[in-house]
Write a protein that holds these residues in place. Sequence first.
Motif, PDB file in Angstrom:
ATOM      1  N   GLN A  62       0.848  -1.194   0.000  1.00  8.98           N
ATOM      2  CA  GLN A  62       0.000   0.000   0.000  1.00  8.98           C
ATOM      3  C   GLN A  62       0.883   1.244   0.000  1.00  8.98           C
ATOM      4  O   GLN A  62       1.736   1.410   0.875  1.00  8.98           O
ATOM      5  CB  GLN A  62      -0.917   0.008   1.228  1.00  8.98           C
ATOM      6  CG  GLN A  62      -1.880  -1.173   1.279  1.00  8.98           C
ATOM      7  CD  GLN A  62      -2.833  -1.079   2.442  1.00  8.98           C
ATOM      8  OE1 GLN A  62      -3.286   0.014   2.803  1.00  8.98           O
ATOM      9  NE2 GLN A  62      -3.157  -2.225   3.030  1.00  8.98           N
ATOM     10  N   SER A  63       0.656   2.109  -0.965  1.00  7.12           N
ATOM     11  CA  SER A  63       1.502   3.301  -1.105  1.00  7.12           C
ATOM     12  C   SER A  63       1.416   4.201   0.123  1.00  7.12           C
ATOM     13  O   SER A  63       2.379   4.893   0.458  1.00  7.12           O
ATOM     14  CB  SER A  63       1.117   4.074  -2.366  1.00  7.12           C
ATOM     15  OG  SER A  63      -0.262   4.430  -2.332  1.00  7.12           O
ATOM     16  N   SER A  64       0.271   4.198   0.815  1.00 11.06           N
ATOM     17  CA  SER A  64       0.127   5.043   2.009  1.00 11.06           C
ATOM     18  C   SER A  64       1.094   4.625   3.106  1.00 11.06           C
ATOM     19  O   SER A  64       1.580   5.471   3.869  1.00 11.06           O
ATOM     20  CB  SER A  64      -1.312   4.984   2.535  1.00 11.06           C
ATOM     21  OG  SER A  64      -1.673   3.649   2.861  1.00 11.06           O
ATOM     22  N   HIS A  65       1.391   3.326   3.206  1.00 15.25           N
ATOM     23  CA  HIS A  65       2.346   2.842   4.205  1.00 15.25           C
ATOM     24  C   HIS A  65       3.761   3.351   3.907  1.00 15.25           C
ATOM     25  O   HIS A  65       4.550   3.575   4.825  1.00 15.25           O
ATOM     26  CB  HIS A  65       2.352   1.316   4.243  1.00 15.25           C
ATOM     27  CG  HIS A  65       1.080   0.741   4.771  1.00 15.25           C
ATOM     28  ND1 HIS A  65       0.795  -0.606   4.719  1.00 15.25           N
ATOM     29  CD2 HIS A  65      -0.001   1.329   5.364  1.00 15.25           C
ATOM     30  CE1 HIS A  65      -0.400  -0.827   5.251  1.00 15.25           C
ATOM     31  NE2 HIS A  65      -0.897   0.335   5.646  1.00 15.25           N
TER      32      HIS A  65
ATOM     33  N   LEU B 234       4.578   6.182   2.858  1.00 17.09           N
ATOM     34  CA  LEU B 234       4.694   7.618   3.131  1.00 17.09           C
ATOM     35  C   LEU B 234       4.947   7.906   4.613  1.00 17.09           C
ATOM     36  O   LEU B 234       5.004   9.074   5.011  1.00 17.09           O
ATOM     37  CB  LEU B 234       3.415   8.345   2.687  1.00 17.09           C
ATOM     38  CG  LEU B 234       3.080   8.253   1.197  1.00 17.09           C
ATOM     39  CD1 LEU B 234       1.757   8.948   0.904  1.00 17.09           C
ATOM     40  CD2 LEU B 234       4.206   8.837   0.349  1.00 17.09           C
ATOM     41  N   ALA B 235       5.101   6.851   5.425  1.00 16.80           N
ATOM     42  CA  ALA B 235       5.340   7.045   6.860  1.00 16.80           C
ATOM     43  C   ALA B 235       6.646   7.806   7.075  1.00 16.80           C
ATOM     44  O   ALA B 235       7.601   7.685   6.295  1.00 16.80           O
ATOM     45  CB  ALA B 235       5.394   5.695   7.566  1.00 16.80           C
TER      46      ALA B 235
ATOM     47  N   GLY C  57       5.831  -1.418   2.832  1.00 17.64           N
ATOM     48  CA  GLY C  57       4.593  -1.189   2.097  1.00 17.64           C
ATOM     49  C   GLY C  57       3.486  -2.132   2.495  1.00 17.64           C
ATOM     50  O   GLY C  57       2.298  -1.849   2.289  1.00 17.64           O
TER      51      GLY C  57
ATOM     52  N   ASP D 279       1.523  -1.548   8.235  1.00 10.40           N
ATOM     53  CA  ASP D 279       1.328  -0.207   8.754  1.00 10.40           C
ATOM     54  C   ASP D 279       2.366   0.077   9.838  1.00 10.40           C
ATOM     55  O   ASP D 279       2.621  -0.767  10.708  1.00 10.40           O
ATOM     56  CB  ASP D 279      -0.081  -0.079   9.334  1.00 10.40           C
ATOM     57  CG  ASP D 279      -0.308   1.257  10.000  1.00 10.40           C
ATOM     58  OD1 ASP D 279      -0.454   2.257   9.291  1.00 10.40           O
ATOM     59  OD2 ASP D 279      -0.319   1.280  11.253  1.00 10.40           O
TER      60      ASP D 279
END
Length: 404
Positions: free
Chosen positions: A169-172, A174-175, A238, A241
């Motif tokens: 997941q691309s959002s992961h 961006l951490a 990725g 989380d």
Amino acid sequence: MENRSLGGVLLIAGTSIGAGMLAMPLVCAALGFTTTVVLLVALWCLTTYSALLLVEVQQYAEPDTGLTTLAARYLGRRGYWITQTALLWLLYSLTAAYLTAGGKQLAAQLSQALSWRLAPQQGTLLLTLVTACLVSGGARLVDTSNRLLFSLKMVVLLLMLLLIAPCVQSSHLLATPQHPQALLAAIPVLLTAFGFHATLPSVLHYLEGTVRQWRYVVLAGSAIPLLAYLAWQWAIQGLLDQQYFLAVLADLPDLPGLMQALQNSGVPSHIGSTVRLFAALALSTSLLGVTLGLFDHWLEQFQSSTSRYSRLQAGLCTFLPPLAFALVYPQGFMLALGYAAIALAILALLLPAALVWKIRQQAEPAPYRVVGGRWALFLVLLCGIVIILLQLAIRTGCLPTMTH
């Protein structure tokens, strides 16, 4: 590409890619992907540059000259003993780390298969016994076993990345770093993933080529692990989380925390099984390579490779100290890798810079000289000292652990 060049590239890559790769998700959990990439590339540049310094040194030595001999020749008896101590320190620390993590993994797998609980110490004892039997059988047996396991490890690594890729997941990715100290605390352990320098003189002797060929093999051989590490970090960070992964590691540190996080992340079960298989293979190949080097070192000290008594002595000297550590500290995988980082900083950073500094003062210029001059040598020396101080700060509590 010539066969020897390809062989040299694979020797360097194979020495680097091992169980230290398993520690990366643990020390980078609090960093975030972007920061992890920057740190890995920076450490690759540093360790590759220091490896090229050893290429420069090797021009002044006989083909089969090792690090301890070079240290004795150019840095005197004090340099010899520091190098010898650091080499043994490194091998013992790595062996202790691999026995600790491997024993725990073996106990968990056997407990699941046999339906009765085995303690991590029992798994460590069993793993030590099996490894000792293989290593005492000689280099040919270890080489055959290692070739098979390494080939299988590379196949499993590729399969694992392919399986994880659809779940990233691309959002992961961006951490961001959780705290500034996390960056400093990760550096010593990540350094161990780029530690091929102790075997580099043997690789260059094997090549029997030109300095240009040596440089190519060092650059290509060290670039393969970097690419593998970046892909591995992309997959794990990725997939998991950051906050969830840190919470799991807070309750269950070291490799069991990684396995638990994967198991509870909701991904298909075969992905977790593939990661566990890769972990087992990485630990096995690393353990075989390190213990064979340690065993051969003690055989040389006892001045006999055929006497059963000498082989027994060498086996006891090889396995008893790290086994004692693994039994006393069953959670000591990261602890042992941290101590290995101190020895590696001496061998991979301080020693090459010191050797080149001394040789450039004493000898006529060789055909190949690494760019950078004295300021670059000073920077490598400074980085080595800083990494040692960072690890000492972690052990004394002045820096937090990687996940806290």
